[in-house]
Design an enzyme around this catalytic site. Structure first.
Site, mmCIF file in Angstrom:
data_model
loop_
_atom_site.group_PDB
_atom_site.id
_atom_site.type_symbol
_atom_site.label_atom_id
_atom_site.label_comp_id
_atom_site.label_asym_id
_atom_site.label_seq_id
_atom_site.Cartn_x
_atom_site.Cartn_y
_atom_site.Cartn_z
ATOM 1 N N HIS A 254 0.838 -1.205 0.000
ATOM 2 C CA HIS A 254 0.000 0.000 0.000
ATOM 3 C C HIS A 254 0.877 1.261 0.000
ATOM 4 C CE1 HIS A 254 -3.668 2.337 1.214
ATOM 5 N NE2 HIS A 254 -2.730 3.131 1.718
ATOM 6 N N GLU A 255 1.828 1.310 0.932
ATOM 7 C CA GLU A 255 2.666 2.518 1.022
ATOM 8 C C GLU A 255 3.576 2.654 -0.195
ATOM 9 O OE1 GLU A 255 1.699 4.592 3.071
ATOM 10 O OE2 GLU A 255 0.518 3.275 4.370
#
Lengths: 489, 489
Positions: A254-255
């Site tokens: 996600h990051e």
């Protein structure tokens, strides 16, 4: 130098100072000594005061009047500089500074209250944050709605009414999908422990596979995973749960979605307003499509199943299909960041309604915990068991992010549109994903979305990339198809 | 508010911004991604530009004219603010900014050149740094000597002539002591390996024992150990050599000396000019006395011998006396930071003469490597074998620290005075040190020196603390006695 060149040189310094402020924020959440919290609040306040004064500087207004943009990118630069100048002029300097100072300290108080399961310890400083944000919203809105004005800081060209209408359109189908799924047998999750070193090693490998440039970033641990910085210094964080490796792995992916967006922006835009993502929603579209439509796809899960068995041995699930079901398990739970794709947006709707009420004054901070718990019971059917699973779970309000939550669902919706177009343009995508090859997908996203940075407004960049008007339909269609198949609905 | 109060409020913001700049420096040397070097240079340049503009602000001059200090501390504040204001006014803004930008980048180039043993790769940017520092020195000195003006930035109220006279007084006795020692048999050093985890664990314990407040600091690894920050966020770094645990342990104790100084300063001085050490020389007096007169004393070595055997087992030396001899071994070597107490100051004298020649223009950067190697051979009797053991060993010149090296010897000299007074005031000091108890010594230093921060000028704070005029005699007497006994001279 022309007025445009003078303005851009000035703005470059402002952007560099904003990067410094962001770096301090990273420091605070990863490495700062506990006892430094108050001093850091002062430092954050001063940096904000310098930034605010620069953004309000009368010379900016004069340059904007005289500046002639040489091209479309220059026009977009002027649009963004003017937007920031006008917003800053509306907020009194003392308020801007106080907000930076208080939210820096509130974050530490939140972490402490969360660790101690004690909302009352967080309440006083949250009251101060809400009061300051209400003042900021009112100053920004002038005659308009304060919440809209705050939302506009994260997602330009939308408002709460549009968001509410979108939520109203999504909710019945999500609720129906959830209800149907919860009547079916629950797939098995992983039932063993996964060592930290192995999780981190695989996280690093996944980050690289999804296109993260390690020479311009780094990975650390944080209570609440985040991505920080632009240009050549874009850092990510993750967290580890030894019983749930997906927490770490999918937080990292996600990051990385956020980070590769920043890293892929046209280097000509470095240290300018276009040198960052178009909006929080567009940012979230990248992190979401990396995490979900790509990372949680059947094809990629097949590759990941083999890869994890190489690192960890037997995974306690029978085969790649069972692994895919475990990754995408729709399960009861309290935590937004651990929610499955079906229920995630219901978490956002809860926060959206509560934060609007906090900003309008309809809900007092003292009543927040009870309001959260009531609403959670109503939406999910079971009671919150402790504050860290309830209204203390998210860092956002402590750092003053009111109007931010809806951008998560906007991001999901944008990701739905992008996913449909991506699969149309790359017919053999699943073959690539099945080999752990993200190059085709991330290359498409880099070319269609990421490299443009802040050049286009949110709906424009998503519309241009996906070749369709932005609606919730592609996301809902995708969810119903994916989870319909998984749960044999 | 009175003019004094207005000035102090303004200054507090300047100090907070200076802390931010320092934090960026820490970040750069410990955690920054390699690819961020150029962007970081820009950021450092902008922070310096903001600081320079604040220090030059005409309002500071007006406040200084009207301000009436309420007490002696207030007078010292005005003295320091005026000093910084006047120095800043002499340096053009462009030059200040360019220096910050170039030195930020030069540091990375130095580290790379050092790793590759290639002075020629470092030469171009060092030429730029020297050129900028010569401009800065000339601007600051006006009619005076540029090197003196640079030195004054680190050690007020001294000059190169005084330093040279001090060196001339010290050199013959140090050279004679060294020669006598090198004729004696060399004690054995440690001949085994020490694992990293054990070294770090012991480093942490030693830091605590020497008074480091962990709630307001942290310990990381760096190529060149340093201490960074003031007030409630004072961080230290160390490095590890598996064959030489003293490198890590005594680097840590050294940096703890710097750090506890900052941490012990009267909290009323936080974020003011008095809220940091009196000078680099006084700072070094604390790190030196912690490291040498306390940490390398026979009494403390007795305790450390037992403690290290608990962690590491047999140390490959027979007993505490042999351990003490190993800790204080006078040995040939190239590296200043690893030098024993006898030879350390000879390293400084070499650097002092070379950097004066660089700033005066008598020595070109292109001739630096040869000049270093010639001088080293002359002073130490053997040839430098590679650049990382020669003119590439220290970070200082890359970051523009010209005029800084002599403060190390000043620190040794101050430490000599303090040590004599400390032992007079605490007759049972060795009993305490033999139990690993640093409380008496660090308490005395905290009370006599550290808590005052920048209240007094360097010679004044050392003179008040030690009750004697500051001369080189106590240091030389101490060295001759300690090493005379160790080597049976």
């Amino acid at each position: 130098m022309s007025a445009f060149q003078e303005l851009m040189a000035y703005q470059r310094d402002t952007e560099a100072l904003a990067q410094v402020g962001g770096r301090l924020g990273w420091d605070q959440e990863t490495v700062m000594p506990r006892g430094a919290a108050q001093q850091r609040g002062t430092e954050m306040g001063v940096i904000e005061a310098v930034l605010h004064a620069r953004r309000c500087d009368p010379r900016v207004g004069e340059w904007l009047e005289r500046a002639e943009a040489p091209d479309a990118a220059g026009q977009a630069q002027l649009r963004e500089i003017a937007r920031e100048h006008e917003r800053s002029l509306k907020v009194p300097a003392d308020l801007a500074r106080r907000l930076a100072q208080v939210t820096s300290q509130a974050q530490g108080k939140w972490a402490e209250a969360r660790a101690n399961e004690d909302f009352s310890a967080f309440r006083p400083i949250l009251e101060e944050v809400v009061s300051l944000k209400r003042q900021e919203g009112a100053a920004l809105a002038q005659e308009g709605d304060p919440y809209d004005a705050l939302l506009d800081g994260y997602e330009p060209a939308t408002n709460a009414a549009q968001i509410a209408a979108m939520f109203d359109a999504m909710r019945p189908r999500l609720v129906a999908l959830r209800a149907a799924i919860l009547e079916r047998p629950m797939p098995q999750g992983l039932t063993r422990q996964f060592d930290e070193a192995g999780q981190m090693e695989l996280s690093r490998e996944l980050a690289g596979a999804f296109g993260y440039d390690w020479t311009r970033g780094r990975l650390d641990m944080a209570v609440h995973p985040f991505c920080s910085g632009s240009g050549d210094d874009v850092r990510i964080t993750t967290r580890i749960d030894s019983a749930d490796p997906f927490n770490c792995l999918y937080s990292t992916i996600h990051e990385v979605g956020h980070a590769t967006y920043e890293q892929a922006i046209n280097p000509d835009y470095a240290l300018t307003p276009l040198g960052r993502g178009a909006s929080m929603g567009v940012h979230e579209s990248q992190s979401r499509i990396y995490e979900n439509q790509l990372g949680r796809s059947r094809a990629f899960c097949g590759w990941l199943f083999d890869r994890m068995r190489t690192s960890f041995g037997d995974l306690s699930v029978a085969d790649a299909d069972a692994f895919y079901a475990a990754v995408n398990r729709v399960h009861n739970g309290y935590i937004r960041t651990e929610a499955d794709e079906v229920q995630y947006n219901l978490h956002i709707m809860l926060r959206f309604d509560l934060e609007r009420a906090l900003i309008s004054g309809d809900l007092a901070v003292g009543d927040l915990e009870a309001a959260w718990n009531d609403r959670f019971k109503q939406d999910f059917g079971y009671a919150v068991d402790c504050p860290s699973n309830g209204c203390l779970q998210d860092v956002h309000w402590s750092v003053g992010l009111f109007g931010y939550f809806p951008t998560y669902t906007l991001g999901n919706l944008y990701a739905g549109c992008l996913n449909e177009a991506l699969r149309r343009d790359l017919p053999d995508l699943d073959d690539q994903l099945g080999k752990g090859d993200l190059g085709g997908a991330t290359g498409w996203l880099r070319d269609k979305v990421q490299r443009h940075g802040g050049l286009y407004l949110p709906a424009e960049v998503i519309g241009r990339a996906s070749g369709m008007p932005v609606t919730e339909e592609p996301l809902l269609t995708y969810l119903e198809a994916k989870f319909g198949a998984l749960y044999r609905l």
